[in-house]
Design an enzyme around this catalytic site. Structure first.
Site, PDB file in Angstrom:
ATOM      1  N   GLY A 192       6.089  -1.334   0.348  1.00  0.00           N
ATOM      2  CA  GLY A 192       7.044  -0.556  -0.412  1.00  0.00           C
ATOM      3  C   GLY A 192       8.117   0.019   0.490  1.00  0.00           C
ATOM      4  O   GLY A 192       7.998   0.018   1.716  1.00  0.00           O
ATOM      5  N   CYS A 193       9.196   0.490  -0.138  1.00  0.00           N
ATOM      6  CA  CYS A 193      10.327   1.000   0.635  1.00  0.00           C
ATOM      7  C   CYS A 193       9.961   2.300   1.344  1.00  0.00           C
ATOM      8  O   CYS A 193      10.169   2.430   2.559  1.00  0.00           O
ATOM      9  CB  CYS A 193      11.535   1.184  -0.266  1.00  0.00           C
ATOM     10  SG  CYS A 193      11.207   2.103  -1.790  1.00  0.00           S
ATOM     11  N   TYR A 194       9.404   3.266   0.611  1.00  0.00           N
ATOM     12  CA  TYR A 194       9.012   4.524   1.267  1.00  0.00           C
ATOM     13  C   TYR A 194       7.965   4.285   2.348  1.00  0.00           C
ATOM     14  O   TYR A 194       8.069   4.835   3.451  1.00  0.00           O
ATOM     15  CB  TYR A 194       8.483   5.519   0.228  1.00  0.00           C
ATOM     16  CG  TYR A 194       9.527   6.137  -0.670  1.00  0.00           C
ATOM     17  CD1 TYR A 194      10.616   6.834  -0.146  1.00  0.00           C
ATOM     18  CD2 TYR A 194       9.418   6.068  -2.065  1.00  0.00           C
ATOM     19  CE1 TYR A 194      11.564   7.431  -0.972  1.00  0.00           C
ATOM     20  CE2 TYR A 194      10.361   6.660  -2.894  1.00  0.00           C
ATOM     21  CZ  TYR A 194      11.429   7.348  -2.352  1.00  0.00           C
ATOM     22  OH  TYR A 194      12.354   7.936  -3.169  1.00  0.00           O
TER      23      TYR A 194
END
Lengths: 350, 350, 350, 350
Positions: free
Chosen positions: A150-152
Site C-alpha cells: 500500500g501507499c502509506y
C-alpha cells in the site's frame, strides 16, 4: 524479447498509471488492458492523454487468454476483488503482481477482521511475497505472486526500517510509534463520491479514520514486526491533502541516547546503499514536489536534541512508488532487469 | 459610544483581517490604520475588497496621536517590532493588543534564545496577559496589555488543556507530547519569497523546521506548563498546506487507562461549556472548511482502544481564531462586550 | 415583524448558501428548510458549518404548510423541477423566488428547445419577473414570482447593459457579441460526477459546451434583446476554473468610434449610480478574489485604441450575486427593505 | 556522437525544464549550465528533483568557452538580455536557440515600441528564424539562430494557421480576431512578486494587460500576417489560472459560410498531417490536463451553426510546447534528428 504484460483493472488511477509507465518501458509490450466498463473502447478515447501510436483498446476479463498470452499480469482492482482472479491466474505460468491489499496480510484472520471479508486461501497467502524491493529483493526475484504494498505502508516502512534493523528505536513499553500521514486525493480512487468532489476537497484539509482504524495499519505493523522480530504497534492517522498526487509520512521515533544526527544519516545511507530510488537527506523543507512523478522515496531526517526524538519525513508519489511504479520495480526484479528500467523519470517542476 | 480602535501594521494579512472584521463590528469605530509603506493611500485602492463606504486611508505611525485618540490599539507587526511600540503606548491610557510574539514568553531569556533578539523589559512581560479567552478570561478582562497567542499555540493549547486540567494524560517520563501541525500559507505572511511562490506551493505539501526548532514551541510549552503546574515538553512539527487559510493540529495523547471516548468528550464539553467558539465532536472527517472564515476552534476526539492514545484534531482559521479574531475576542472581554460581538460569521461553504 | 422565509431545495449549494446568508439577515426568520434526502436531520449534522444556535432541521416538502406559513419561498431546485412547485405555491399568498431556469425564458417554445422539457404555462411565464435588480427594480418590487437570473447571465448582462442603453455598441451586422466566460466548480452543483472529481479538476482548466450550446445563451440573448429593442446574438463559451467559487465574463465589445475610455467609464458609473453592488473601475488585474464572498459585481473596463474594442471584465461570486445573494437582493426589494440588507459582507482576503 | 548542449539562464523555470528534458534526451550531452546566481553549486542542491547521477553544477557565463565547446546553446534569459549574448555567440560555430522574445519581431522599430528597449541589429533579426516547426520546418532545418516562439503565440498560431492557409476566415473589415487566452502561473517566471504569491493566486482567477497591451500581440500578428500575406489584427486578453502549468487559447473565428464542422476538422488534419505533436479533435471538454507534461498542442474545433463562428480551443503546456520542449523540437530539426526525440512523454494523469 519483450515482456508481455497485461493489466486487469486498467481504467482506474493505478491501472492508467501502469499503462503510462509500461508504455514507456523499453522491455515491455502491453498485451491485455482489461476494463469491463470500457471493453471495446480505444484507450485514447477514454483517456486522451493515452492516445498513443499503439492505439490500445480496453478488453474483457478473459482470464485464460490473459494468463496464456502474458508473461506478467498486474491486478489493479479494489480490495477483495483480486482473490478470485489470482486463484485462477496462479494455475498458469504467468507471474502475478497484485496491487490490491488482498495478499498483503499473512494472517487470514487478520485480513478478515480488517476487511470484513473472507481472506484468500492460506496457501496463496503463504506464496505471496510482500513486494517492497529495498527490503525484500531476494524473495521478490524468485516470486510468482507479489503483494504490492500500500501507499502509506511504503512510505512508512521505508522510513522506519533502518532504525529497526540497527536497533536504534527506544519506544516506551506498551506505547505505539506515531505516524502522521498525509495523502493526495488520487489515493481515494477514481469513482466520484462526496468526499472527492472538488468543492469539498479544495481549500480544505481533513483527517480521516482517526483513532487507529485505517486498514493500512495491520500491513505496516506486520512488516515492521517481521523486521523487529517481535510485535510492533503504530499510531497512524491519515489526512487528505488538496492535491491529486503525493504522500508524506511524518514519523516520531524516540531513538537511543547518544546517537548523533550524522550517525543516523550514515546508518540510513548505509542501509539503502545501492538503492537508487531512496534519497536520504536532511532538508530544510522536505516536500512532495520533489518526488511527484518519480519512483523515489525521499527520507529527510531531523533529530531533536531537546527530546531525543528523530523526526522522519518520508515522501513518495502515491501512484508511482506507492503503487504502479513499485509494481514495475517488482516486475523488473522478477525478470532480471535493472531495477530502474522504465522508472527513471525526473519530477516535473514546477 | 463606540470603541475607537487603531491598528499598527494594518496592511499585512493579520492587519487587513482586523480591518475586515472590525469594519463589521457593531461596537467599534476604526481610527488609525497605520501602514508606513502605504501611508496616504486609500485602503480601497490597495485592497479593492476593502473599498467600503467609510473610505479609510492608511496613515503614518504617530504613536502619540494614536494612543491619545484610541481606546484600543492592535499591533499587527512582525516579531521583535512590537517591543518599542508597546513601550511607548503603555505610557498612555489606551489598551494594547499585540499580535506578535514579543510579549508571549514570560521569561526574557527564553525569548532571547528563541528569537535571537533582546526581550522586552521584564516589567512589561510581567504585565502582559496571554490572551486565550477560553482559559484566561478573568485576567484578560482586567488587562491593559494582551499578548495575543500564535496560531499553532491556539489550536494546540485548546486541544490539550482539558486533558491536563483533568489529569488524564499519561505521558511516559521524559517523553514529549507529539503535535503534528499543518497550516495554510497565509501564516507565512504577505511579503513574497521563494517559499510562498504559487508554483512552489501549489501541488505540494512540505514540512518545515522539523526537529523541534519552531518558535511556537516555547509558547505552547509555557502555557501547557502553567496548566500542568510543571514542565511540559512537546514534539512539534509544522507543515505547509497548499491553501491560503486554515490550521490543523493532530495531537497524539496517551491517556489514562479505563477512560472511555464518551467520558473524554464529556470532559471536554464540560471544560468548554459556555464557550461559544469551541465545538467538541467526534467527526468521521474533521476538516478545515468547517472553520475557515470563523472564530471557531473545532476539536474532534478519537480514542484508539488498541493503543490507549487519544487523537485530538484541533482546527482553526489561522487568521481569525489564530490571530485577528482572537484579538477581537480579547478586546470584547476587555471592554465588557459579549465575547462573540462582531465574530458570528459562519464558514463559507463550499 | 421578521419576514418568514422558506427554502425548497435547501441542501444543494445555492440552498445552503441561502441558509448561511438568511441566517445572518436582520429582517428574516428561517421557516422551512426542505430537503427530501435529509428530512428530519439537523442542518448542523449534515453541514457542520451551519451548526448554529437556532438548531434548524431539514423537512419534507409539504407545499401547503410552507405556503401558508411563509412570506417568501425560495426554490433552489434543479431546472425543470420548479415548474410543478411554483404552480402550487402561486395559489397561495406567499412571494416566490425561483433560482432555477424554469421561469427565465419568456417564450415557452424557446424553453422547450433548450431544455428538452415542456415549459411552464404561458400565464406563469408572463407573470414571472426577471430578477436582476440593477436593471429591473421597478418590476421586481411589485412582483409575486421572481425568475432569479443564472450566474453567467448576471455577469454578462450587467457588463453589457450600459453599452446597449447608451447605444455605444457597433457590432458588424450578422455577427455575435463574444463572451468568454469562466466559472468556479460550485456552478456544477453538489452531486458528485466524474467532471467534478478533485483529481480531474485540480491542476486543470477546461472549456465545455463550446460552439454555442450552453443553456444560458437564450437567457442572455433575451434580456439583452429587451434592452436593445431588437434581436441580440452572442457567442458564448464557458470554462471551468479550478476554484470552488467565482465567475468572470470577458466580453469583447466593438464600440462606436471616437469614444474615450473615460467617457465609457463615466457612462457605466452613471448607469449604475446608486447601485451599491456594482463597482466600476479599470484595474490592472481585475480578479475574482475581490468579489468572492460578496454580492458585488466588479466591472473593469479596458478600451483598446488599436482595435476600437472595449474589453469588459465582469466578475461575481457565482453563488452570491450569481444565485443566492441576488435572490435575497430581490427579496429585499419585494419587501421594501434596503437592497443591501443582509448582504454587506466584505470579501475574505487572502 | 552526442550533441553538446549548453544552457544560459539555466536556473529559471524554462532553464530548469530544458535540463529536465535534455537530461533524458537520447542524443544530447549537457555541457554548460549557466546561472550566475548559483555558479559553483550542484544543480541537485538547488533543485533536489534534478539530483541525478550526472551530478551537474551551475557555472558562470564564459561565452567563449561555451561557444567553443557546445554544438547548440539555449538562451533562457529574460527579454532584452539575449541581445548581447547572441551577438557574441553568433561569432562562433555553434547553433543558437533563443527562448526570449528578443529575436522574434522582424521589425526592430516594432520591438523598440513594445519592449521599450533598443532592438538587436537588423542583420541578426534577419538571420533569426521563427521556430514554430509545424509551420516553418524547412527554414528551421538550415537556421543558425532560432527565435523560439512565446507561449501564447504558439497556441494561438497553431490554432489559427489552417484557417488562414485555407482562406476560411471571414473577419469583418477593420475588426480583429478575438483570442481569449489563459495561462498557468509559471509563465510569470520564478522570481517572487506580489502577483505570484500563493495567497493571491490560489482561489483566484484574473485578467491582466486587458485592452490589447500584452507583448505577445505583435508576435502573433506578425506570424499570422506572414501566413495571410497581409496585415492581421488580433484582440488578445490573457488571464491567469491558479495552476502552475498549462495554457489555453479560446479563439473566436468567423468562418466562410457553408463549411461544415467535418470539413473544418479535415482541413486541420490535412494541414497537420505528419505532425505528431498536434492533436485535432472536437472534445466535449477540451482541457489542459491532457497536454501538461507533453510537447503536444491539442486543438479542439467547435462550429456554431447559429452564428457561423468556429470556436477553436488550443491547449499546450506553456513550459514545454510553449518554451523548452519546442526549443528541443527545433534542435532536433536543426541536427537532423526525428522531431520527437526526447519529447515522447505522456501526460501525467491525474
Amino acid at each position: 524479447m519483450k515482456i508481455k504484460a497485461s493489466i486487469i483493472g486498467a481504467s482506474g488511477y493505478t491501472g492508467v498509471e501502469l499503462i503510462r509507465l509500461l508504455n514507456a518501458h523499453p522491455n515491455v509490450k502491453l498485451q491485455y488492458l482489461v476494463s469491463e466498463n470500457n471493453a471495446g473502447s480505444k484507450v485514447g478515447d477514454i483517456y486522451p492523454h493515452l492516445d498513443t501510436a499503439d492505439n490500445y483498446s480496453f478488453s474483457n476479463p478473459d482470464i485464460e487468454a490473459i494468463a496464456k498470452n502474458s508473461d506478467v499480469v498486474f491486478l489493479a482492482l479494489p480490495h477483495t476483488k483480486s482473490i478470485t482472479a489470482v486463484s485462477k491466474l496462479i494455475e498458469y505460468n504467468c507471474k502475478i503482481i497484485d496491487l490490491s491489499s488482498d495478499f498483503r496480510l499473512k494472517n487470514g484472520a487478520n485480513y478478515q477482521k480488517w476487511y470484513q471479508h473472507p481472506a484468500a486461501s492460506q496457501s496463496l497467502l503463504d506464496q505471496a511475497v510482500y513486494g517492497i524491493p529495498e527490503i525484500n529483493a531476494a524473495n521478490i526475484k524468485r516470486a510468482t505472486l507479489i503483494a504490492n504494498p500500500g501507499c502509506y505502508p511504503t512510505a512508512s516502512i521505508l522510513g522506519i526500517a533502518p532504525l529497526i534493523k540497527n536497533q536504534l528505536l527506544d519506544i516506551p513499553l506498551n506505547h505505539p510509534l506515531v505516524i502522521d500521514a498525509k495523502s493526495g486525493v488520487s489515493g481515494a480512487g477514481k469513482t466520484p463520491n462526496p468526499h472527492t468532489h472538488f468543492c469539498e476537497v479544495s481549500n480544505n484539509f481533513s483527517a480521516y479514520q482517526a483513532g487507529g482504524i485505517h486498514r493500512h495499519i495491520p500491513e505496516i505493523e506486520q512488516e515492521l514486526g517481521i523486521l523487529a522480530g517481535k510485535d510492533f504497534t503504530i499510531q497512524f492517522t491519515p489526512h487528505l491533502i488538496p492535491i491529486p498526487r503525493g504522500l508524506m509520512a511524518t514519523i516520531y521515533a524516540p531513538v537511543k541516547k547518544n546517537i548523533s544526527q550524522t550517525e543516523i544519516i550514515d546508518c540510513y545511507k548505509s542501509f539503502y546503499q545501492h538503492q537508487e530510488f531512496i534519497k536520504i537527506n536532511s532538508l530544510p523543507r522536505p516536500d512532495l514536489k520533489t518526488v511527484i512523478g518519480t519512483n523515489n522515496c525521499n527520507i529527510s531526517l531531523h533529530l531533536d536534541q531537546r527530546t531525543g526524538y528523530l523526526i522522519i519525513i518520508s515522501a513518495i508519489d502515491n501512484l508511482i512508488k506507492g503503487a504502479s511504479g513499485q509494481a514495475i520495480q517488482n516486475m523488473n526484479l522478477m525478470f532480471g532487469l535493472p531495477e530502474t528500467s522504465g522508472l527513471t523519470q525526473l519530477a516535473i517542476y514546477p
